[in-house]
Structures are given as structure tokens and as C-alpha cells.
Scaffold this motif. Structure first.
Motif, mmCIF file in Angstrom:
data_model
loop_
_atom_site.group_PDB
_atom_site.id
_atom_site.type_symbol
_atom_site.label_atom_id
_atom_site.label_comp_id
_atom_site.label_asym_id
_atom_site.label_seq_id
_atom_site.Cartn_x
_atom_site.Cartn_y
_atom_site.Cartn_z
ATOM 1 N N LYS A 1 -13.534 11.369 -4.737
ATOM 2 C CA LYS A 1 -12.791 12.496 -4.163
ATOM 3 C C LYS A 1 -13.601 13.176 -3.065
ATOM 4 O O LYS A 1 -14.752 13.550 -3.268
ATOM 5 C CB LYS A 1 -12.497 13.532 -5.246
ATOM 6 N N ASN B 1 -2.880 15.212 1.931
ATOM 7 C CA ASN B 1 -3.340 14.402 0.791
ATOM 8 C C ASN B 1 -3.347 12.925 1.179
ATOM 9 O O ASN B 1 -2.413 12.465 1.846
ATOM 10 C CB ASN B 1 -2.413 14.566 -0.410
ATOM 11 N N ASP B 2 -4.384 12.236 0.759
ATOM 12 C CA ASP B 2 -4.533 10.808 1.081
ATOM 13 C C ASP B 2 -5.175 10.145 -0.134
ATOM 14 O O ASP B 2 -6.249 10.561 -0.590
ATOM 15 C CB ASP B 2 -5.439 10.703 2.319
ATOM 16 N N ILE B 3 -4.510 9.143 -0.689
ATOM 17 C CA ILE B 3 -5.084 8.421 -1.831
ATOM 18 C C ILE B 3 -5.013 6.929 -1.521
ATOM 19 O O ILE B 3 -3.939 6.418 -1.186
ATOM 20 C CB ILE B 3 -4.327 8.728 -3.147
ATOM 21 N N HIS C 1 0.421 12.553 2.104
ATOM 22 C CA HIS C 1 1.320 13.710 2.112
ATOM 23 C C HIS C 1 1.101 14.380 3.456
ATOM 24 O O HIS C 1 0.004 14.910 3.717
ATOM 25 C CB HIS C 1 0.977 14.652 0.943
ATOM 26 N N MET D 1 -7.482 16.385 1.535
ATOM 27 C CA MET D 1 -8.179 15.713 0.432
ATOM 28 C C MET D 1 -7.949 14.220 0.524
ATOM 29 O O MET D 1 -6.828 13.770 0.740
ATOM 30 C CB MET D 1 -7.626 16.199 -0.909
ATOM 31 N N LEU D 2 -9.024 13.463 0.340
ATOM 32 C CA LEU D 2 -8.944 12.004 0.267
ATOM 33 C C LEU D 2 -9.526 11.567 -1.069
ATOM 34 O O LEU D 2 -10.580 12.048 -1.478
ATOM 35 C CB LEU D 2 -9.760 11.378 1.407
ATOM 36 N N THR D 3 -8.815 10.673 -1.760
ATOM 37 C CA THR D 3 -9.408 9.988 -2.916
ATOM 38 C C THR D 3 -9.463 8.522 -2.548
ATOM 39 O O THR D 3 -8.415 7.882 -2.374
ATOM 40 C CB THR D 3 -8.595 10.198 -4.216
ATOM 41 N N GLN E 1 -1.561 2.811 -0.496
ATOM 42 C CA GLN E 1 -2.065 4.111 -0.033
ATOM 43 C C GLN E 1 -0.907 5.086 0.050
ATOM 44 O O GLN E 1 0.215 4.707 0.414
ATOM 45 C CB GLN E 1 -2.715 3.956 1.351
ATOM 46 N N MET E 2 -1.155 6.348 -0.345
ATOM 47 C CA MET E 2 -0.115 7.343 -0.174
ATOM 48 C C MET E 2 -0.639 8.493 0.663
ATOM 49 O O MET E 2 -1.817 8.849 0.571
ATOM 50 C CB MET E 2 0.396 7.850 -1.518
#
Lengths: 123, 125
Positions: free
Chosen positions: B43, B117-119, B104, B36-38, B101-102
Motif C-alpha cells: 500500500k 484509487n488504484d489496485i 477509481h 492510493m495505490l495497492t 487492475q482497477m
């Protein structure tokens, strides 16, 4: 409950508690919790609360600009990514910050913070 | 000596932004169908959709300059949280953009990591 609503509710609760009664954050962390605060690594609820209550300011106010969340995996965890401003009493300009939380569910149906990383955003 | 998670975090960050700045379409190798990227609040899920989004960003050339990297183990299954801040310089633009940016990261059976996970958020002044 809708994950975005859970994230928003957590963020409101966290920063309201931080701004009004920092020691009250203790029940949001457990022994396994990890905080990295401006590069300093701290583990465990007691140590984390000791760090947060010893920060060099008495009063502060967080105002949140963005909240993004995503589920972290099959264990029911949630990632919350926040950006906002931190106004310290007596300071003319607010500090900008980003923070990420990894929330894990508790048996009681609530969440605790397993991972917490905080960074100021310098211009 | 740096902990293992810090080493992995740093190596991943170097690799990710090197690919982003030099060979953006190869970023797809770092994502899986569950990823998932936000991106600035939008999203997106899955390799193809994420790849399409990143390839369609409205600039051809860019350079990321990393200011901070913080890493922590994410759970008991080998996952790693990586939190990055830095600057993004777009070709032709006078001022660079600041971003956070974070990621997981989850281990793969081959001994590597993929981005679950990528935000990404720009940090406006």
C-alpha cells in the motif's frame, strides 16, 4: 473496525452466500446497484439476483486467493478487489476470476454493494 | 452508442498505459496527494510515493496489452470505476504476465480525471 477486517468479512460473507444460497445475495444490493458480469450490465437488486440465480450451473465453490481494499472517498465507501478460483460441480478444472466491489455504508451500520464488476481470467 | 462512462474509461485506459509504457515518470500527473495505490499487496499513498514505486519497478521497458475494460459510475459525484484485465510483456522475457487492475477516477475542476484509487494484481496461471 479495521477496514481490512471489514473487507475480509464482507468477502467471506459474499462468497459463502453465493455458494450456499445465491438468492440470499439480494439484501447485499439496492436499486442503485450495478453489476457488470463478463461485460453484461445489469442494474438493481432484483435484476442482479435474477442474473446470478440463472447462471448455467447449480453448484459452485469460490476459493479466494487475494483481497485488497481501499477507502473510496469521504462518503465512507470501500473498494474491495478480489482474485480467486471458481470450481463448478462436475468440471475438472477451476476457473480463475477477478472481481471488484464498491461497498457503501447503510444507516444500520452495514454495507451494500453499489458497484460490482466480475471477469473470468483466461490463461 | 457507448455510454459516457465507457468512453471516459476507455480513453483513460489508453492514456494511462501509453504513459506507463512510454514515459512512466509522467504518470505522476494522474495522481494527487490523496491518491492510493495497492501494488501486489503493497500500500502506497501520495503522488511522490506512488511515482517512486512505479519508477523503481525492476524493468525498464514494458508493454501492456489490454483485453477487457469495464466501467461504471461510482457514486453521485461524477466518479468512475474502471476494471481492466490484460497482459504485461517485459522486455527480454519469453512469456507475458497476466494482470487485473482497477481504478477509481474522480473529476478535476479542469474537466479531466485523476486516480483516487488504484489496485494492481498479477494473475498467476
Amino acid at each position: 473496525m479495521d477496514p481490512d477486517a471489514v473487507a475480509k468479512a464482507f468477502v467471506e460473507h459474499y462468497y459463502t452466500t453465493f455458494d450456499a444460497n445465491r438468492a440470499g445475495l439480494a439484501n447485499l444490493y439496492q436499486e442503485s446497484s450495478m453489476l457488470t458480469f463478463e461485460g453484461q450490465k445489469i442494474q438493481g437488486s432484483q435484476n442482479i439476483v435474477a442474473k446470478l440465480t440463472s447462471l448455467p450451473f447449480q453448484q459452485c465453490q469460490h476459493s479466494i486467493t487475494t483481497v485488497d481494499c481501499q477507502p473510496s472517498g469521504p462518503a465512507g465507501g470501500m473498494l474491495v478487489f478480489v482474485s480467486g478460483n471458481l470450481q463448478l460441480a462436475g468440471e475438472q478444472h477451476a476457473l480463475k476470476f477477478s472481481q471488484m466491489f464498491h461497498l457503501m455504508p447503510t444507516p444500520q451500520g452495514s454495507f451494500y454493494v453499489l458497484n460490482d464488476i466480475f471477469r473470468l481470467n483466461y490463461a | 452508442m457507448e455510454e459516457q462512462v465507457e468512453l471516459v474509461g476507455r480513453a483513460f485506459v489508453d492514456h494511462f498505459y501509453h504513459l506507463f509504457d512510454n514515459d512512466r515518470s509522467s504518470l505522476s500527473s494522474l495522481y494527487q496527494p490523496t491518491s492510493m495505490l495497492t501494488f501486489e499487496g503493497q500500500k502506497i499513498q501520495g503522488v511522490d510515493e506512488i511515482s517512486t514505486k512505479l519508477n523503481q519497478l525492476p524493468f525498464d521497458q514494458c508493454q501492456h496489452v489490454i483485453s477487457t475494460i469495464d466501467s461504471q459510475p461510482s457514486s453521485f459525484t461524477g466518479g468512475i470505476m474502471v476494471f481492466v484485465s490484460g497482459s504485461l510483456q517485459l522486455a527480454g522475457e519469453e512469456h507475458s504476465l497476466r494482470f487485473s487492475q482497477m481504478f477509481h477516477l474522480i473529476p478535476t475542476p479542469q474537466g479531466s480525471y485523476f486516480v483516487q484509487n488504484d489496485i494492481f494484481r498479477l494473475n498467476y496461471g
